[in-house]
Write an enzyme that holds these catalytic residues in place. Sequence first.
Site, PDB file in Angstrom:
ATOM      1  N   SER A 256      72.038  -1.060 101.503  1.00 35.27           N
ATOM      2  CA  SER A 256      70.624  -1.090 101.848  1.00 35.27           C
ATOM      3  C   SER A 256      69.850  -2.068 100.969  1.00 35.27           C
ATOM      4  O   SER A 256      70.159  -3.250 100.978  1.00 35.27           O
ATOM      5  CB  SER A 256      70.074   0.334 101.776  1.00 35.27           C
ATOM      6  OG  SER A 256      68.979   0.448 102.630  1.00 35.27           O
ATOM      7  N   HIS A 398      72.561   6.199 107.952  1.00 32.96           N
ATOM      8  CA  HIS A 398      72.383   5.192 106.900  1.00 32.96           C
ATOM      9  C   HIS A 398      72.929   5.735 105.576  1.00 32.96           C
ATOM     10  O   HIS A 398      72.328   6.618 104.972  1.00 32.96           O
ATOM     11  CB  HIS A 398      70.869   4.943 106.812  1.00 32.96           C
ATOM     12  CG  HIS A 398      70.464   3.887 105.839  1.00 32.96           C
ATOM     13  ND1 HIS A 398      70.817   2.569 105.982  1.00 32.96           N
ATOM     14  CD2 HIS A 398      69.711   3.954 104.706  1.00 32.96           C
ATOM     15  CE1 HIS A 398      70.288   1.865 104.996  1.00 32.96           C
ATOM     16  NE2 HIS A 398      69.618   2.687 104.198  1.00 32.96           N
TER      17      HIS A 398
HETATM   18  C1  GTR Z   1      64.074   1.674 103.395  1.00 31.76           C
HETATM   19  C2  GTR Z   1      63.740   0.228 103.600  1.00 31.76           C
HETATM   20  C3  GTR Z   1      64.957  -0.531 103.952  1.00 31.76           C
HETATM   21  C4  GTR Z   1      66.164  -0.170 103.114  1.00 31.76           C
HETATM   22  C5  GTR Z   1      66.176   1.268 102.635  1.00 31.76           C
HETATM   23  C6  GTR Z   1      67.080   1.558 101.449  1.00 31.76           C
HETATM   24  O1  GTR Z   1      62.985   2.478 103.172  1.00 31.76           O
HETATM   25  O2  GTR Z   1      62.775   0.146 104.593  1.00 31.76           O
HETATM   26  O3  GTR Z   1      64.706  -1.911 103.957  1.00 31.76           O
HETATM   27  O4  GTR Z   1      66.317  -1.023 102.065  1.00 31.76           O
HETATM   28  O5  GTR Z   1      64.940   1.727 102.293  1.00 31.76           O
HETATM   29  O6  GTR Z   1      67.193   0.778 100.526  1.00 31.76           O
HETATM   30  O7  GTR Z   1      67.639   2.661 101.444  1.00 31.76           O
END
Ligand code: GTR
Length: 417
Positions: A256, A398
């Site tokens: 991420s 995610h």
């Molecule tokens: C979210 C963000 C993403 C991603 C994520 C993370 O809130 O919008 O771009 O980077 O965090 O890092 O888990």
Amino acid sequence: MKNKYSLLAYFSNIFLFLSLNMSAQTGESWQAPRETVEKLSKSGSEFNYYEEKVPAYTLPDVLANSSGQKITTSKEWTKIRRQEVLELFGENVFGRVPSTSYTKTFAVVNEDKNAMGGSATLKQVDITIQSEGKSLVIHLILFIPNNALKPVPAFLLINLGSRTIDPTRKEKNEWWPAEEIVARGYAAAAFSNSDVDPDNFDDFKNGIHGLLDRGVRPPNAWGTISAWAWGASRCMDYLETDKDINKKKVAVVGHSRGGKTALWAGAQDLRFSIVISNESGCGGAALARRRYGETVARINTAFPHWFCSNYKKYSDNENAMPVDMHMLLALIAPRALYVDCADEDLWGDPKGSYLSLYNALPVFQLLKASSGIPVTMPPLNKQVISGKVAFHIRDGAHNLLLKDWNWFMDFADQVWK
Ligand code: GTR
């Protein structure tokens, strides 16, 4: 009446389940699951998750130089275009590292030759950065397999401060499966991004910015992602000195925001032989011009410290960007690159990440690092490898899981064989 509806829902769920499984079995190209699209569209209606609503766009040509001339040889790429693209990302997206001088020392503060029940040697290394009386310590944790032939290749994880990378191994998780990495004959290294720069907006007073920034920050000054990437390179500085580590075989891995960091670290630092971007999304692997899921405007508002101020010029103005993210991926060539996504993580635009990889291919091909991947995405949970390029889309949410790591290591087995 209620029963009739629940019966209907029951059968439609079975149908959905069967059709999803069948499409996985028949090897159909992945598409965003309709029910996820609907669900996300309802909860975050200002963001687009419908493929049919992706605006028409033209990507900047990664193989044309600033005066529009076509790059046709690997030498032209390496000497001219690569440098131009790198500069564009430094100037417009991640920001430039200041040239302030600093000193750096390494200290192995703990060594345990009998870690992981005897299968690994643990080294805890303090990397101390000092400048004008201020200092900061990056705590690198390193497990080296005892039974492997030295020097060993290594995986360096850019850990997110909120997750555990427990050197005692009392707390284990799939996020950093150090035991499994060691069992496959690789060293498992990790540091936390928060050691380098805390993940909050304080106008760049804390972390490495507080140490190395001087005077007024220009609009191209490094943001926090750039600082974390710099930290990954300082860990590489140490790994290069450790005789147990094969410095020609170090992979940098991030999830991420860490995945965006891994890409920028790998783009700049040619010592990383494999770059692994796990679900890096907007500002990472995903094409900005698609405006699918998270957008440049949203990331600049929610995380004003991640990128340089110049990047704000492209909020709701993606077509004005002199780059798109396929060009960031191209900077990894001819080294190895792994991009992966998760089925439920439409916020990170899996299709846009795959298309980004696809559009970076001309550079990998020019440098003879890949023969190419199809324009259509692979099915769910099916790894695609072509030379130094790999991709998968995993089922589920995610996250960074053992399943992902196993695919990364399969790829590394091939690349480093
Ligand atoms: C979210 C963000 C993403 C991603 C994520 C993370 O809130 O919008 O771009 O980077 O965090 O890092 O888990």
